[in-house]
Design an enzyme around this catalytic site. Structure first.
Site, PDB file in Angstrom:
ATOM      1  N   GLN A  66      40.092  40.980  47.738  1.00 62.25           N
ATOM      2  CA  GLN A  66      40.661  41.916  46.754  1.00 62.25           C
ATOM      3  C   GLN A  66      42.132  42.196  47.036  1.00 62.25           C
ATOM      4  OE1 GLN A  66      39.224  42.883  44.065  1.00 62.25           O
ATOM      5  NE2 GLN A  66      37.081  42.425  44.492  1.00 62.25           N
TER       6      GLN A  66
ATOM      7  N   LYS B  30      39.551  35.357  41.761  1.00 67.38           N
ATOM      8  CA  LYS B  30      39.980  36.751  41.551  1.00 67.38           C
ATOM      9  C   LYS B  30      41.491  36.835  41.372  1.00 67.38           C
ATOM     10  CE  LYS B  30      36.275  38.519  44.473  1.00 67.38           C
ATOM     11  NZ  LYS B  30      35.298  39.130  43.576  1.00 67.38           N
TER      12      LYS B  30
ATOM     13  N   ASP C  62      39.009  40.258  55.345  1.00 64.72           N
ATOM     14  CA  ASP C  62      38.533  39.874  54.022  1.00 64.72           C
ATOM     15  C   ASP C  62      39.599  40.295  53.008  1.00 64.72           C
ATOM     16  OD1 ASP C  62      37.414  39.637  51.550  1.00 64.72           O
ATOM     17  OD2 ASP C  62      35.679  40.923  51.956  1.00 64.72           O
TER      18      ASP C  62
ATOM     19  N   CYS D 135      27.917  44.314  45.326  1.00 62.47           N
ATOM     20  CA  CYS D 135      27.723  43.571  46.582  1.00 62.47           C
ATOM     21  C   CYS D 135      28.263  44.332  47.782  1.00 62.47           C
ATOM     22  CB  CYS D 135      28.381  42.183  46.540  1.00 62.47           C
ATOM     23  SG  CYS D 135      27.764  41.184  45.216  1.00 62.47           S
TER      24      CYS D 135
ATOM     25  N   HIS E 239      32.220  44.196  51.842  1.00 63.75           N
ATOM     26  CA  HIS E 239      31.443  43.378  50.919  1.00 63.75           C
ATOM     27  C   HIS E 239      30.378  42.656  51.741  1.00 63.75           C
ATOM     28  CE1 HIS E 239      30.739  39.947  48.185  1.00 63.75           C
ATOM     29  NE2 HIS E 239      31.200  40.735  47.235  1.00 63.75           N
TER      30      HIS E 239
HETATM   31  C1  LIG Z   1      36.049  42.391  48.967  1.00 63.68           C
HETATM   32  C2  LIG Z   1      35.359  41.123  48.621  1.00 63.68           C
HETATM   33  N1  LIG Z   1      35.059  40.249  49.577  1.00 63.68           N
HETATM   34  C3  LIG Z   1      34.463  39.082  49.332  1.00 63.68           C
HETATM   35  C4  LIG Z   1      34.096  38.731  48.058  1.00 63.68           C
HETATM   36  C5  LIG Z   1      33.363  37.433  47.869  1.00 63.68           C
HETATM   37  O1  LIG Z   1      34.063  36.552  47.104  1.00 63.68           O
HETATM   38  P1  LIG Z   1      33.352  35.238  46.515  1.00 63.68           P
HETATM   39  O2  LIG Z   1      32.152  35.712  45.777  1.00 63.68           O
HETATM   40  O3  LIG Z   1      34.383  34.652  45.645  1.00 63.68           O
HETATM   41  O4  LIG Z   1      33.029  34.368  47.678  1.00 63.68           O
HETATM   42  C6  LIG Z   1      34.387  39.598  47.019  1.00 63.68           C
HETATM   43  C7  LIG Z   1      34.049  39.277  45.624  1.00 63.68           C
HETATM   44  O5  LIG Z   1      32.967  39.402  45.120  1.00 63.68           O
HETATM   45  C8  LIG Z   1      35.016  40.824  47.300  1.00 63.68           C
HETATM   46  O6  LIG Z   1      35.283  41.707  46.339  1.00 63.68           O
END
Ligand SMILES: Cc1ncc(COP(=O)(O)O)c(C=O)c1O
Lengths: 401, 143
Positions: free
Chosen positions: A195, A218, A192, A355, A115
């Protein structure tokens, strides 16, 4: 499984919505909303500041949330930092640890599955500190494998920054052997888990991760809150990236002394209601049982994939996904056109690059559709979704796509 | 009624499948504007040539959904020959029309009237707008 669970979610009551976009944000159960309301109704004051009874109560509740979350991921209390979300948490690691401890020529391993919130902070460190950003080659299915990881791990590797579960492909990264191998060359590993936390049991000790980040929204929690787990010995030597109130012990004219972790990383008034909400979300997950949740989503995804496989004109990008995420397209139809057709059937799913532009480029498509499942989804909804896919395909064919 | 048929009109599909004035030119007389909608991946470049206060050429190139790509083609066919004032006026009111705001209904929108259906689909207003926004920028940059 989870027959009456829909009743827990106010937005689903008397609403024909079929929500297949949990990978973006999950829906919020009433218990979480109630918990946040409780804060605003009964002790809506700042934490760590007032010496009066009400502030003590707010502080107790806030720190109780930290205790519950720490226990849930098998961390110590002082290893759990509340952040604005996974993005802030991952940025903290790169901006503090990355900027202070990396040097020119060091290597940072990432992947095309990342991401942007994991990729870009390290890309930035690589540029500013003249480090080399190294990509784990993905296998034919788009997975990170241990062998491919080992093929890029060198004595120069200082940081490994990988996703636990891909938000586009739904694959689970084989992190344990990767982390063991990374530690052997002296690299630290930042995971990270945005998910992963909503769908897998997380045990930071067993995983032996150095850093691990996730978001509340999430996993049934509110927006505006997330967690950074950091192992105690690393947090102790790291400098905060935000300075301000609450995070310091002593302030002089020309210097100041920070508090210990986690507080030195929590400058300013934290998202208090949100921390309580996230705590309640964790309690809700514990009540439903994370393994049962994972099995339910996997079963829904498998069932849907089997049905989609039989439909001509549909391309599936991750038929072997191990989680509740399905990436697909209707052949010849841009996902943004397709998503409008699903919207007409009250089915909410995501279209775009999610993203994660590098994996979309890896797939060599302009964008994908993504359906993602959670506890509130049912097999009946999967059937309706598959019917809607067929209907959409036929409609777009009929108008000349 | 809010139906998919109201959105995916024949004119739109015709321009999507057989776009007019597609492909950029390497001509310094043309002013080029590139707009990207990162949230959905729509990516449109519009080139405009203005001579004697008239639009004398419009070219486009890009990738995106059918609404976005077709709208670039539609606009290119409509705008050639218009005065700059008329072109800007029409663009402003087209953007209002698709955004479901009051607009000058006396304008002869030609094929662009097909995008009236977009206003029932708020999530798609952006798709129908970005080529026109790029056009407006390109023509203003040219003045
Ligand atoms: C794999 C992953 N990492 C990071 C994020 C970032 O999360 P947030 O937008 O809540 O900071 C997301 C969600 O969009 C994600 O799916």
């Amino acid at each position: 499984m989870f027959e009456n669970v829909k009743d827990d979610f106010p937005v689903l009551i008397n609403n024909p919505l079929i929500y297949l976009d949990t990978a973006a944000s999950s829906l919020t159960p009433k218990t979480v909303i109630d918990k946040m309301n409780e804060y605003y109704m009964h002790y809506p004051v700042n934490v760590h500041r007032g010496v009066y009874e009400l502030s003590h109560r707010a502080t107790q509740m806030y720190e109780h949330a930290r205790t519950v979350i720490a226990k849930y991921i098998n961390a110590s209390f002082d290893e759990v930092i509340f952040t604005r979300g996974a993005t802030s948490a991952l940025n903290l690691v790169a901006l503090s640890y990355g900027m202070d401890y990396l040097n020119a020529g060091d290597e940072i391993i990432v992947s095309e599955l990342e991401h942007h919130s994991q990729l870009l902070p390290w890309q930035n460190v690589a540029i500013k500190k003249k480090c080399r950003l190294v990509y784990v080659p993905l296998d034919d299915e788009g997975r990170i494998t241990v062998d491919n990881f080992l093929s890029v791990l060198t004595s120069k590797t200082k940081v490994v920054a990988l996703t636990y579960v891909s938000n586009v492909m739904g694959y689970i990264t084989p992190l344990k052997p990767i982390i063991d191998a990374a530690h052997k060359v002296g690299a630290i590993v930042s995971v990270d888990a945005a998910q992963a936390a909503p769908h897998l049991p997380i045990d930071v000790r067993d995983l032996n991760a150095d850093f691990l980040a996730f978001s509340g929204h999430k996993m049934f929690g509110p927006t505006g809150i997330g967690v950074l787990y950091g192992s105690r010995h690393l947090l102790a030597k790291m400098t905060p990236i935000e300075l301000g109130g609450d995070m310091n012990d002593n302030v002089e004219k020309d210097h100041a002394v920070w508090k210990d972790a986690p507080y030195k990383f929590e400058a300013g008034t934290p998202p208090i209601a949100e921390a309580l909400g996230l705590c309640e979300a964790v309690q809700y997950i514990k009540k439903l049982d994370i393994t049962a949740i994972a099995n339910h989503e996997k079963a829904l995804a498998k069932y849907t994939i089997n049905a989609l496989k039989k439909i001509p004109g549909i391309t599936l990008y991750n038929p072997t996904t191990e989680t509740g995420i399905i990436a697909f397209n209707i052949d010849g139809v841009h996902p943004h056109d397709a998503v409008t057709a699903f919207d007409q059937d009250h089915i909410a799913l995501r279209a775009g690059h999610h993203c994660a532009q590098l994996v979309i480029k890896w797939l060599k498509v302009p964008a994908t559709l993504r359906a993602s499942f959670y506890v509130y989804n049912t097999f009946d909804e999967c059937d309706q979704f598959v019917q809607s896919v067929i209907k959409a395909r036929d409609f777009f064919l009929s108008v000349g796509f | 009624m809010k139906t998919l048929e109201n959105l995916y009109r024949q004119i739109i599909m015709d321009h999507y499948k057989n776009p007019k004035n597609k492909g950029l030119v390497d001509d310094p007389k043309y002013h080029t504007v590139h707009i990207k909608n990162p949230s959905c991946g729509d990516d449109i470049t519009i080139q405009t040539n203005v001579t004697d206060h008239h639009v004398t050429g419009v070219r486009h190139e890009g990738s995106g959904c059918s609404i976005c790509c077709s709208s670039a083609s539609v606009l290119s066919t409509i705008m050639i020959g218009k005065t700059v004032e008329d072109a800007i006026y029409m663009t402003d009111h087209y953007l209002k029309m698709v955004a479901n705001q009051p607009y000058d209904e006396t304008i002869e929108f030609e094929d662009a009237i097909a995008y009236q259906g977009v206003r029932q689909f708020p999530a798609r207003i952006k798709c129908a707008s970005i080529a026109w926004q790029a056009f407006k920028q390109s023509i203003k940059g040219k003045e």
